[in-house]
Design a protein around this motif. Structure first.
Motif, PDB file in Angstrom:
ATOM      1  N   MET A  75       0.846  -1.188   0.000  1.00 50.97           N
ATOM      2  CA  MET A  75       0.000   0.000   0.000  1.00 50.97           C
ATOM      3  C   MET A  75       0.885   1.244   0.000  1.00 50.97           C
ATOM      4  N   THR A  76       0.660   2.140  -0.951  1.00 49.64           N
ATOM      5  CA  THR A  76       1.448   3.360  -1.069  1.00 49.64           C
ATOM      6  C   THR A  76       0.773   4.498  -0.319  1.00 49.64           C
ATOM      7  N   THR A  77       1.571   5.189   0.512  1.00 49.67           N
ATOM      8  CA  THR A  77       1.057   6.344   1.236  1.00 49.67           C
ATOM      9  C   THR A  77       1.257   7.590   0.389  1.00 49.67           C
ATOM     10  N   ILE A  78       0.195   8.374   0.215  1.00 50.56           N
ATOM     11  CA  ILE A  78       0.297   9.611  -0.561  1.00 50.56           C
ATOM     12  C   ILE A  78       1.062  10.646   0.252  1.00 50.56           C
ATOM     13  N   ALA A  79       2.058  11.260  -0.369  1.00 52.28           N
ATOM     14  CA  ALA A  79       2.888  12.248   0.329  1.00 52.28           C
ATOM     15  C   ALA A  79       2.053  13.472   0.705  1.00 52.28           C
ATOM     16  N   ILE A  80       2.267  13.968   1.893  1.00 54.32           N
ATOM     17  CA  ILE A  80       1.574  15.154   2.367  1.00 54.32           C
ATOM     18  C   ILE A  80       2.146  16.390   1.674  1.00 54.32           C
ATOM     19  N   ALA A  81       1.323  17.401   1.464  1.00 56.39           N
ATOM     20  CA  ALA A  81       1.778  18.634   0.822  1.00 56.39           C
ATOM     21  C   ALA A  81       2.823  19.317   1.699  1.00 56.39           C
ATOM     22  N   PRO A  82       3.851  19.918   1.083  1.00 58.05           N
ATOM     23  CA  PRO A  82       4.912  20.566   1.870  1.00 58.05           C
ATOM     24  C   PRO A  82       4.386  21.597   2.862  1.00 58.05           C
ATOM     25  N   GLU A  83       3.380  22.365   2.468  1.00 60.40           N
ATOM     26  CA  GLU A  83       2.832  23.389   3.362  1.00 60.40           C
ATOM     27  C   GLU A  83       2.187  22.763   4.593  1.00 60.40           C
ATOM     28  N   ILE A  93       9.368   6.879   6.212  1.00 59.54           N
ATOM     29  CA  ILE A  93       8.916   5.827   5.294  1.00 59.54           C
ATOM     30  C   ILE A  93       7.415   5.604   5.469  1.00 59.54           C
ATOM     31  N   SER A  94       6.959   5.629   6.711  1.00 57.45           N
ATOM     32  CA  SER A  94       5.554   5.337   6.981  1.00 57.45           C
ATOM     33  C   SER A  94       4.625   6.428   6.462  1.00 57.45           C
ATOM     34  N   LEU A  95       5.086   7.690   6.460  1.00 57.04           N
ATOM     35  CA  LEU A  95       4.234   8.800   6.021  1.00 57.04           C
ATOM     36  C   LEU A  95       4.638   9.372   4.667  1.00 57.04           C
ATOM     37  N   ASN A  96       5.701   8.834   4.071  1.00 53.96           N
ATOM     38  CA  ASN A  96       6.151   9.245   2.741  1.00 53.96           C
ATOM     39  C   ASN A  96       6.426  10.753   2.675  1.00 53.96           C
TER      40      ASN A  96
END
Length: 202
Positions: free
Chosen positions: A1-9, A90-93
């Protein structure tokens, strides 16, 4: 399962909340988050980034030294040596860069983070070897790239291009010896072609 990266802001806002007064600044530039912390708060901030919910930077990807003495915007007015770390969750990408200036230019020191990330051990030894930054609390801080008898720190901006000593084999003594550098320092000036019609250009 791929975690979507959170926006930099959004990551910047989370880190700002988690670190509070431990952070001098949290900025976003070119889609990357950079955290500035003082040397006094460095270890405490790194521990929070490692474990705090919303951060969880389990992996230290890189740690290096920087000599800012020749940087126009920093070196002329601010502290000279900085430690820059790149952390990965790694867990939160997600990724973050942490920059900390050492408080003393004459004897740059900062806390070791090898107790937080074991991989910092060799990175910190490299920064010590090349820049002379001392990591307090490191279990085995010694040179890792240069020879044990090496003098100076070769990535400092004021380190001579030819070094201080050279190594040679002495046939009479039947061993390797160190002696002052015998290479004459010279300036290498690139050749400038000034012909009016060079390569058909006018």
């Amino acid at each position: 399962m791929t975690t979507i990266a959170i926006a930099p802001e959004a990551l910047s806002a989370t880190i700002t909340k988690v670190l509070g007064d431990l952070a001098r600044a949290v900025t976003v530039q070119h889609g990357e988050v950079t955290v500035e912390v003082s040397a006094a708060n460095y270890l405490a901030a790194m521990k929070k980034l490692h474990t705090a919910p919303g951060c969880q930077f389990e992996q230290l990807m890189d740690l290096c030294g920087v000599d800012y003495s020749a940087y126009k915007d920093i070196g002329t007015n601010g502290l000279r040596y900085a430690v820059v770390s790149h952390l990965l969750s790694i867990s939160l990408n997600q990724r973050v860069r942490v920059r900390t200036f050492c408080a003393n230019d004459d004897f740059p020191t900062i806390d070791s983070v090898s107790e937080v990330w074991a991989g910092a051990n060799w990175f910190e030894r490299e920064a010590f070897d090349l820049y002379g930054i001392v990591f307090e609390g490191h279990s085995d801080l010694r040179r890792i790239l240069t020879d044990y008898g090496f003098i100076g720190h070769p990535f400092r901006k004021d380190f001579p291009l030819s070094g201080h000593v050279e190594m040679a084999y002495d046939a009479e003594q039947r061993r390797v010896i160190y002696q002052p550098v015998t290479i004459e320092p010279r300036e290498i000036t690139p050749r400038i072609i000034r012909e009016d019609n060079y390569a058909g250009l006018h």
